[in-house]
Write an enzyme that holds these catalytic residues in place. Structure first.
Site, PDB file in Angstrom:
ATOM      1  N   LYS A  15       0.820  -1.231   0.000  1.00  0.00           N
ATOM      2  CA  LYS A  15       0.000   0.000   0.000  1.00  0.00           C
ATOM      3  C   LYS A  15       0.849   1.274   0.000  1.00  0.00           C
ATOM      4  O   LYS A  15       0.565   2.196  -0.741  1.00  0.00           O
ATOM      5  CB  LYS A  15      -0.895   0.044   1.256  1.00  0.00           C
ATOM      6  CG  LYS A  15      -2.101  -0.841   1.203  1.00  0.00           C
ATOM      7  CD  LYS A  15      -3.131  -0.421   2.246  1.00  0.00           C
ATOM      8  CE  LYS A  15      -2.619  -0.397   3.660  1.00  0.00           C
ATOM      9  NZ  LYS A  15      -2.482  -1.658   4.345  1.00  0.00           N
ATOM     10  N   ARG A  90     -10.479   0.621   8.593  1.00  0.00           N
ATOM     11  CA  ARG A  90      -9.984  -0.720   8.926  1.00  0.00           C
ATOM     12  C   ARG A  90     -11.017  -1.537   9.666  1.00  0.00           C
ATOM     13  O   ARG A  90     -10.756  -2.713   9.959  1.00  0.00           O
ATOM     14  CB  ARG A  90      -8.755  -0.594   9.829  1.00  0.00           C
ATOM     15  CG  ARG A  90      -7.432  -0.632   9.122  1.00  0.00           C
ATOM     16  CD  ARG A  90      -6.409  -0.214  10.138  1.00  0.00           C
ATOM     17  NE  ARG A  90      -5.200  -0.972  10.052  1.00  0.00           N
ATOM     18  CZ  ARG A  90      -4.049  -0.479   9.555  1.00  0.00           C
ATOM     19  NH1 ARG A  90      -4.009   0.718   9.068  1.00  0.00           N
ATOM     20  NH2 ARG A  90      -2.974  -1.218   9.567  1.00  0.00           N
ATOM     21  N   ARG A 125      11.202  -5.634   4.778  1.00  0.00           N
ATOM     22  CA  ARG A 125      10.836  -4.228   4.599  1.00  0.00           C
ATOM     23  C   ARG A 125      11.730  -3.305   5.429  1.00  0.00           C
ATOM     24  O   ARG A 125      12.020  -3.581   6.584  1.00  0.00           O
ATOM     25  CB  ARG A 125       9.375  -4.038   5.013  1.00  0.00           C
ATOM     26  CG  ARG A 125       8.913  -2.610   4.849  1.00  0.00           C
ATOM     27  CD  ARG A 125       7.445  -2.526   4.632  1.00  0.00           C
ATOM     28  NE  ARG A 125       6.725  -2.483   5.887  1.00  0.00           N
ATOM     29  CZ  ARG A 125       5.455  -2.110   5.989  1.00  0.00           C
ATOM     30  NH1 ARG A 125       4.787  -1.788   4.903  1.00  0.00           N
ATOM     31  NH2 ARG A 125       4.862  -2.108   7.149  1.00  0.00           N
ATOM     32  N   ARG A 158      10.819  -1.405  11.067  1.00  0.00           N
ATOM     33  CA  ARG A 158       9.811  -1.050  12.080  1.00  0.00           C
ATOM     34  C   ARG A 158       9.633  -2.205  13.045  1.00  0.00           C
ATOM     35  O   ARG A 158       9.625  -3.366  12.642  1.00  0.00           O
ATOM     36  CB  ARG A 158       8.464  -0.761  11.394  1.00  0.00           C
ATOM     37  CG  ARG A 158       8.329   0.669  10.945  1.00  0.00           C
ATOM     38  CD  ARG A 158       7.133   0.890  10.072  1.00  0.00           C
ATOM     39  NE  ARG A 158       5.909   0.214  10.520  1.00  0.00           N
ATOM     40  CZ  ARG A 158       4.718   0.404   9.962  1.00  0.00           C
ATOM     41  NH1 ARG A 158       4.592   1.234   8.939  1.00  0.00           N
ATOM     42  NH2 ARG A 158       3.653  -0.219  10.396  1.00  0.00           N
ATOM     43  N   ARG A 169      -0.850  -8.987  13.273  1.00  0.00           N
ATOM     44  CA  ARG A 169      -1.515  -7.965  12.465  1.00  0.00           C
ATOM     45  C   ARG A 169      -2.360  -8.608  11.358  1.00  0.00           C
ATOM     46  O   ARG A 169      -3.430  -8.112  11.011  1.00  0.00           O
ATOM     47  CB  ARG A 169      -0.473  -7.015  11.854  1.00  0.00           C
ATOM     48  CG  ARG A 169       0.222  -6.166  12.907  1.00  0.00           C
ATOM     49  CD  ARG A 169       1.410  -5.440  12.349  1.00  0.00           C
ATOM     50  NE  ARG A 169       1.036  -4.298  11.543  1.00  0.00           N
ATOM     51  CZ  ARG A 169       1.834  -3.705  10.670  1.00  0.00           C
ATOM     52  NH1 ARG A 169       3.049  -4.140  10.483  1.00  0.00           N
ATOM     53  NH2 ARG A 169       1.417  -2.669   9.991  1.00  0.00           N
TER      54      ARG A 169
HETATM   55  P1  AMP Z   1      -0.092   0.731   9.294  1.00  0.00           P
HETATM   56  O1  AMP Z   1       1.258   1.327   9.071  1.00  0.00           O
HETATM   57  O2  AMP Z   1      -1.146   1.352   8.404  1.00  0.00           O
HETATM   58  O3  AMP Z   1      -0.100  -0.769   9.230  1.00  0.00           O
HETATM   59  O4  AMP Z   1      -0.533   1.131  10.795  1.00  0.00           O
HETATM   60  C1  AMP Z   1       0.308   0.890  11.899  1.00  0.00           C
HETATM   61  C2  AMP Z   1      -0.509   0.878  13.196  1.00  0.00           C
HETATM   62  O5  AMP Z   1      -1.168   2.142  13.361  1.00  0.00           O
HETATM   63  C3  AMP Z   1      -1.646  -0.140  13.264  1.00  0.00           C
HETATM   64  O6  AMP Z   1      -1.190  -1.417  13.625  1.00  0.00           O
HETATM   65  C4  AMP Z   1      -2.532   0.489  14.336  1.00  0.00           C
HETATM   66  O7  AMP Z   1      -1.975   0.325  15.624  1.00  0.00           O
HETATM   67  C5  AMP Z   1      -2.446   1.966  13.979  1.00  0.00           C
HETATM   68  N1  AMP Z   1      -3.485   2.320  12.973  1.00  0.00           N
HETATM   69  C6  AMP Z   1      -3.275   2.833  11.725  1.00  0.00           C
HETATM   70  N2  AMP Z   1      -4.448   3.061  11.084  1.00  0.00           N
HETATM   71  C7  AMP Z   1      -5.423   2.682  11.955  1.00  0.00           C
HETATM   72  C8  AMP Z   1      -6.836   2.655  11.886  1.00  0.00           C
HETATM   73  N3  AMP Z   1      -7.507   3.046  10.786  1.00  0.00           N
HETATM   74  N4  AMP Z   1      -7.528   2.191  12.967  1.00  0.00           N
HETATM   75  C9  AMP Z   1      -6.892   1.784  14.084  1.00  0.00           C
HETATM   76  N5  AMP Z   1      -5.554   1.770  14.217  1.00  0.00           N
HETATM   77  C10 AMP Z   1      -4.815   2.210  13.167  1.00  0.00           C
END
Ligand code: AMP
Length: 216
Positions: A15, A90, A125, A158, A169
């Site tokens: 993404k 999400r 990554r 990360r 996740r």
């Molecule tokens: P990502 O980099 O998009 O995978 O997001 C990393 C982390 O940010 C996730 O594992 C959540 O802890 C938090 N996060 C990001 N977007 C959301 C969302 N829409 N709802 C809830 N938590 C989020």
């Protein structure tokens, strides 16, 4: 509030990389909820520390908190012509929040990828922390190993990209996010066009498929 493209897909499906591509193609900014959260939770406050830990463990944060941050961002002038949304919605509740506020969505793009490929991709990554630019040590390496192409600063892995966190996740994605994607796929016109893309292809083939969506 207008969203040109909602990018959906499990963590590690590409993404972030494709968000930058679509942003250049449509000339609208990328809005990433994880970037918004990281900025909002950067202080030493106990409450922020607790939420940062939750994030590092791969757990989703509160729907209302994220939607509050996102709404403020979407109302800024550079999003007037739309944006690429990475990381939201999400959950079914988050999708309902967008629908209730009558956010106009043009396209919902789902980057579809099997879990086994995701685990391999995420362990390789590397990201540039301050910009969010991401690389893969095999599939999308930086020009010089370990450093960002644009700034020359070091890349990091990360903490939520470790294998056990990735598996967690993915479980959260299939439990909370997939039902929302299936619901959206069943043809709800206010959500714009929903397109599934095979994300197991090379980065450039995925980009060709994405370009075709806007040429149709
Ligand atoms: P990502 O980099 O998009 O995978 O997001 C990393 C982390 O940010 C996730 O594992 C959540 O802890 C938090 N996060 C990001 N977007 C959301 C969302 N829409 N709802 C809830 N938590 C989020």
């Amino acid at each position: 509030m207008k969203v040109s493209c909602v990018l959906l897909g499990a963590p590690g499906c590409g993404k972030g990389t494709q968000a930058v591509f679509i942003s250049r193609m449509l000339n609208v900014p990328v809005v990433s909820t994880s970037d918004l959260i990281r900025k909002a939770l950067s202080s030493d406050l106990e409450e922020h520390k607790v939420l940062r830990e939750k994030m590092e463990q791969g757990e989703l944060l509160d729907d209302t908190l994220i939607w509050g941050l996102l709404k403020t961002r979407l109302k800024q002038a550079d999003c007037d012509n739309g944006c690429i949304l990475d990381g939201f919605p999400r959950t079914m509740t988050q999708l309902e929040m967008m629908v209730d506020e009558k956010v106009k969505i043009d396209v919902m793009l789902f980057l579809d990828l099997p879990d086994s490929v995701i685990v391999e991709r995420m362990s390789g990554r590397r990201v540039h922390a301050s910009s969010g630019r991401s690389y893969h040590i095999v599939h999308n390496p930086p020009k010089v190993e370990g450093v960002d192409d644009i700034t020359g600063e070091p890349l990091i892995q990360r903490s939520d990209d470790s294998e056990s966190t990735v598996l967690k996740r993915l479980a959260i994605f299939s439990q909370d996010t997939m039902p929302m994607i299936r619901w959206a796929h069943d043809g709800h016109s206010m959500l714009g066009r929903m397109v599934y893309i095979d994300a197991a292809q090379s980065i450039s083939d995925v980009q060709t498929a994405i370009r075709a969506v806007w040429q149709d």
